[in-house]
Motif scaffolding. Sequence first.
Motif: not given
Length: 71
Positions: A46-54
Amino acid sequence: EQIKRVRSLVAKLPAKYQEVIVLKYYEQKSITETSIILGKAEGTIKSLIHRGLAKLKEELVKQNLGDKENG
């Protein structure tokens, strides 16, 4: 055109972000499936997805601002 641009930007992201974004959005995998595939905790995914999308959004904003200045 926009899809090509987004795919190009995804390809420029660090590998750890590319993996989760491709699995989640291109291959339609769930957080749980992505977690199992990559051998990482769901919270990490979830964290990687959030950071990647940011990061992806940041690049899109930069490009759009650049387009407006040049247009």
